[in-house]
Design a protein around this motif. Structure first.
Motif, PDB file in Angstrom:
ATOM      1  N   MET A 309       0.826  -1.203   0.000  1.00  0.00           N
ATOM      2  CA  MET A 309       0.000   0.000   0.000  1.00  0.00           C
ATOM      3  C   MET A 309       0.867   1.263   0.000  1.00  0.00           C
ATOM      4  N   THR A 312      -1.303   4.329  -0.488  1.00  0.00           N
ATOM      5  CA  THR A 312      -2.009   4.675   0.739  1.00  0.00           C
ATOM      6  C   THR A 312      -1.062   5.303   1.753  1.00  0.00           C
ATOM      7  N   GLN A 316      -1.407   8.873   3.629  1.00  0.00           N
ATOM      8  CA  GLN A 316      -1.382   8.989   5.082  1.00  0.00           C
ATOM      9  C   GLN A 316      -0.365  10.023   5.541  1.00  0.00           C
ATOM     10  N   SER A 347       0.554  -1.516   6.843  1.00  0.00           N
ATOM     11  CA  SER A 347       0.372  -2.058   5.499  1.00  0.00           C
ATOM     12  C   SER A 347       0.270  -3.571   5.520  1.00  0.00           C
ATOM     13  N   GLY A 357      -7.658   1.996   3.877  1.00  0.00           N
ATOM     14  CA  GLY A 357      -6.985   3.283   3.797  1.00  0.00           C
ATOM     15  C   GLY A 357      -7.374   4.218   4.917  1.00  0.00           C
ATOM     16  N   ASP A 382     -11.048  11.863  -1.558  1.00  0.00           N
ATOM     17  CA  ASP A 382     -10.324  10.614  -1.320  1.00  0.00           C
ATOM     18  C   ASP A 382     -10.627   9.565  -2.375  1.00  0.00           C
ATOM     19  N   ASP A 386      -7.848   7.752  -4.358  1.00  0.00           N
ATOM     20  CA  ASP A 386      -7.774   6.304  -4.179  1.00  0.00           C
ATOM     21  C   ASP A 386      -7.562   5.601  -5.518  1.00  0.00           C
ATOM     22  N   ARG A 389      -3.853   6.170  -6.353  1.00  0.00           N
ATOM     23  CA  ARG A 389      -2.913   5.404  -5.534  1.00  0.00           C
ATOM     24  C   ARG A 389      -3.022   3.901  -5.789  1.00  0.00           C
ATOM     25  N   ASN A 393       0.033   1.342  -6.456  1.00  0.00           N
ATOM     26  CA  ASN A 393       0.173   0.044  -5.789  1.00  0.00           C
ATOM     27  C   ASN A 393       0.429  -1.087  -6.783  1.00  0.00           C
TER      28      ASN A 393
END
Length: 438
Positions: A309, A312, A316, A347, A357, A382, A386, A389, A393
């Motif tokens: 992640m 994520t 963060q 993670s 997340g 978000d 998302d 991201r 990933n």
């Protein structure tokens, strides 16, 4: 037009049409009938049905593909005792890149200060969900009922059972070899199912994005412009520069070649915002286009879709600084180190939790002594972040697969450098469009 270009065209058309419908549907001059047609019949009807069917079709293939691929991979490595080093290298890669991602995110966010000019909305609320204790997470990795684990889609449990089953096949003599041949044939069939599904991807991608942008619009991005652009810039940097440098330094392979072959995977990841739903496409691309042997890809891709992640972690890091600045908190060096450690370990520790997340972000904020309610400030953008991201990933999953496979001698450079590798999905479309009996 290639399938990849058709998928990208579907993405663009979905974004444009969805944004247009959002503007029309929220206009003051629009009457109730037209708004009902747009919201209930088009966006909430046609687009919703097509998008949900497409996501369900992707998820349909996840469990059989992961199980069959891992059994084949583990059975081929059972006698060589290389599964341990492969697992160790893969886990170390994912943890290292996650730590790098959150560290860089914190540094850049402190420098930019995305929350310094944001007015606090005191009405913003967020109810966090407590993650399970680490002890329970470790115990839950081992399935008491593998059939139930498959039915529930518990990916870590499926991985453990498939590895044990594949290892047992490699030690079961002639009976094991007959089963290995069966699973090898079954893997070919499942991969062809993935190819068939990809033929309909442009329509599913179009429906998903059209509905999202029709509901959200572009206005939500403008309200949190500094935060959004900071996270977006870091995601792009990590997905291209960081992974590119890692790939070049550890394997000597040109990153641009891999990036070109990842376009269809990125389109699926962006549209679905789910590494799990994108897993069948990622696995096929890594094996058929990047030249990673199934013995490695069958392990690294499912594991990465579960615990990797980096995207994520970047969110963060930036969100922690953003919320601290909005609420007027000054974070100490100890707090920053705590954020890095918490985000990295989370993670793995919360891999099986839905909505991971925001849950891990709540954990990070609590460890840093920040109000969890601040999450409500960023929820508006978000969903779109998302989607980006998730692209990061899956890029990390593919990079880890190539790096580990190259180090283990389970890599085919001829396939990696072949621009026409895995042309099957294109032929599927051509066959589907041909007249009956052609």
């Amino acid at each position: 037009m290639s399938l990849t270009n058709r998928i990208l065209l579907g993405m663009l058309a979905g974004v444009l049409l969805g944004s247009l419908l959002n503007l029309i549907g929220h206009g003051s001059a629009v009457d109730g009938t037209l708004r009902t047609i747009i919201d209930d019949w088009l966006v909430g009807g046609v687009f919703d049905v097509i998008g949900r069917i497409f996501i369900a079709s992707l998820k349909l293939l996840v469990v059989p593909l992961v199980f069959v691929s891992l059994v084949c991979g583990a059975s081929s490595l059972g006698d060589s005792a290389r599964m341990g080093p492969i697992a160790g290298k893969t886990l170390l890669f994912y943890l290292f890149t996650t730590a790098v991602a959150v560290t860089v995110a914190l540094i850049v966010a402190v420098f930019i200060g995305p929350g310094s000019s944001v007015q606090l909305d005191s009405s913003a609320t967020f109810v966090s969900t407590s993650p399970p204790p680490l002890k329970e997470v470790l115990v839950s990795i081992f399935p008491a009922n593998p059939i139930k684990a498959m039915a529930d889609g518990e990916m870590l449990q499926i991985i453990v059972f498939a590895l044990l089953f594949g290892y047992a096949l490699s030690r079961a003599g002639d009976a094991g070899q007959r089963m290995v041949a069966y699973f090898s044939d079954l893997e070919v069939v499942v991969m062809k199912m993935v190819g068939v599904l990809m033929a309909f991807a442009p329509y599913g991608v179009f429906a998903l994005l059209a509905r999202l942008f029709a509901e959200m619009g572009l206005g939500a991005i403008l309200d949190l412009g500094a935060y959004f652009l900071t996270v977006l810039g870091l995601l792009i940097f990590h997905g291209t520069v960081t992974y590119g440098l890692i790939l070049k330094s550890l394997t000597g392979l040109p990153p641009l070649v891999m990036m070109k072959k990842m376009r269809s995977v990125w389109a699926f990841a962006f549209s679905t915002a789910s590494s799990g739903a994108t897993l069948p496409i990622t696995l096929r691309t890594v094996e058929k286009k990047l030249g990673v042997h199934n013995s490695v890809a069958g392990f690294t891709i499912p594991l990465g879709a579960t615990i990797n992640m980096d995207g994520t972690a970047i969110m963060q890091g930036v969100a922690t600084v953003f919320i601290a600045q909005v609420y007027g908190f000054d974070l100490s060096m100890t707090s920053y180190i705590t954020v890095i450690l918490t985000a990295t370990l989370a993670s793995v520790g919360t891999a099986a939790v839905p909505g991971v997340g925001l849950i891990t972000l709540a954990m990070v904020l609590e460890q840093a002594g920040l109000p969890v309610e601040g999450i409500a400030l960023i929820i508006g953008v978000d969903r779109l972040l998302d989607m980006v991201r998730t692209m990061v990933n899956v890029t990390g999953d593919a990079t880890a697969s190539v790096v580990v496979a190259k180090s283990e001698g389970q890599f085919d450079e001829e396939v990696f450098f072949n621009p026409n590798a895995d042309a099957y999905p294109e032929s599927v479309v051509a066959d589907a469009a041909a007249p009956s009996g052609a």
